[in-house]
Design a protein around this motif. Structure first.
Motif, short mmCIF file in Angstrom:
data_model
loop_
_atom_site.label_atom_id
_atom_site.label_comp_id
_atom_site.label_asym_id
_atom_site.label_seq_id
_atom_site.Cartn_x
_atom_site.Cartn_y
_atom_site.Cartn_z
N VAL A 169 0.92 -1.24 0.06
CA VAL A 169 0.03 -0.08 -0.08
C VAL A 169 0.91 0.98 -0.09
O VAL A 169 0.50 2.06 -0.68
N ALA A 170 1.94 1.31 0.93
CA ALA A 170 2.91 2.12 0.78
C ALA A 170 3.42 2.48 -0.71
O ALA A 170 3.64 3.56 -1.01
N GLN A 171 3.97 1.40 -1.33
CA GLN A 171 4.70 1.66 -2.63
C GLN A 171 3.46 2.23 -3.61
O GLN A 171 3.92 3.05 -4.26
N ILE A 172 2.16 1.70 -3.60
CA ILE A 172 1.01 2.25 -4.57
C ILE A 172 1.06 3.81 -3.96
O ILE A 172 0.85 4.60 -5.23
N ALA A 173 1.11 4.33 -3.08
CA ALA A 173 1.00 5.56 -2.58
C ALA A 173 2.07 6.45 -3.37
O ALA A 173 1.58 7.43 -3.95
#
Length: 315
Positions: A169-173
């Motif tokens: 999720v952090a990488q998608i952010a």
């Protein structure tokens, strides 16, 4: 179409497809300023929450820019359309990407964040190719950006990619921030048609961002209840605001007006180069063959995007 018609409609005006020496120098300076932002954010997230950091960043930058404007006695735009565009630009270029990057850096390292942020030119080529008639998608742009992106990964280190898949999720952010930057670059082309000074545009953007963020931050994070940050964090926030935001956005809007969205967002390929060179010059970090090979790939990619290299080879 006359200049007045362009200003009324917010249509973009033509840009130079090939950057001159001045634009390349400004792009390199911008890469240094934005390269430092990952370091400053990395210091700030140890003590402060996401929205608080972003609000302080844009708020201090807005204050500094308006002082500069007042001293220079620059004329302010009066049309409501322009001020509404500042708010849209603030959302796309500050509120959304800053928030996503700072939030993402709570979970993933600066190296992987830099690699993911380097996808910005890829998104920009796609968005600009669809939305802008004078920045159409081309084979040389695609090849150049792929070469540059591989060079970025080489310089930062392939081991940084080992974190892919974890903290997804952090990488998608971070990828969402890159897409938002791309949309902002395309949207920001209209300010040249409006005839707005780059300093005014930078001030209007960060001011709009501050007005959007202030109530959200007070509601969601209650920043005044947080512990007083250390002197190191305060200095990091000051540098983040004055150099990586205020000064950086003056350069950003100048290059955007001259050379377009695709060219100005090539800065995300140059940012890791600046960071590694600064580390070697200031901190004594060792440059390796891999670093130099990555830089060569980035240079080759930028040359392909610029177009002059291919024209030279054809001749």
């Amino acid at each position: 179409m006359t200049r007045d018609t362009n200003q009324q409609s917010g249509a973009t005006v033509a840009i130079q497809q090939t950057m001159g020496l001045t634009e390349w120098l400004l792009l390199i300076i911008l890469s240094v300023l934005w390269g430092g932002s990952f370091f400053f954010v990395g210091l700030a997230v140890r003590e402060l929450s996401t929205l608080t950091i972003v609000l302080v960043r844009v708020g201090l930058a807005a204050l500094a820019l308006w002082v500069f404007i007042a001293l220079g006695q620059r004329a302010l735009p009066r049309r409501p359309t322009i001020w509404l565009a500042f708010f849209a630009m603030g959302l796309l270029n500050n509120v959304i990407p800053f928030g996503l990057i700072v939030w993402g850096q709570h979970s993933i390292g600066a190296g992987l964040a830099s690699i993911l942020n380097a996808t910005t030119p890829i998104f920009t080529v796609l968005v600009a190719g669809i939305a802008l008639g004078d920045e159409r998608l081309s084979g040389r742009k695609i090849v150049g950006i792929i070469l540059g992106f591989v060079g970025v990964v080489m310089m930062i280190g392939f081991e940084a990619l080992s974190g892919l898949g974890r903290e997804l999720v952090a990488q998608i952010a971070i990828l969402g921030a890159a897409l938002s930057y791309a949309c902002a670059g395309v949207f920001g082309r209209r300010f040249k048609a409006y005839g707005v000074d780059p300093v005014i545009t930078a001030a209007g953007q960060v001011t709009a961002s501050s007005l959007i963020l202030a109530p959200l931050t007070l509601w969601l994070e209650t920043p005044f209840s947080q512990a007083m940050p250390s002197m190191t964090t305060c200095l990091a926030l000051l540098a983040l605001a004055l150099f990586s935001t205020a000064l950086a956005y003056i350069l950003y809007f100048h290059i955007l007006a001259k050379a377009g969205a695709t060219n100005v967002l090539l800065v995300t390929l140059l940012t890791p180069v600046s960071a590694i060179l600064l580390g070697a010059l200031i901190l004594g970090d060792r440059l390796t063959v891999v670093h130099l090979s990555g830089m060569a790939l980035i240079a080759l990619g930028l040359g392909a995007i610029d177009g002059r290299l291919l024209r030279l080879l054809r001749r």
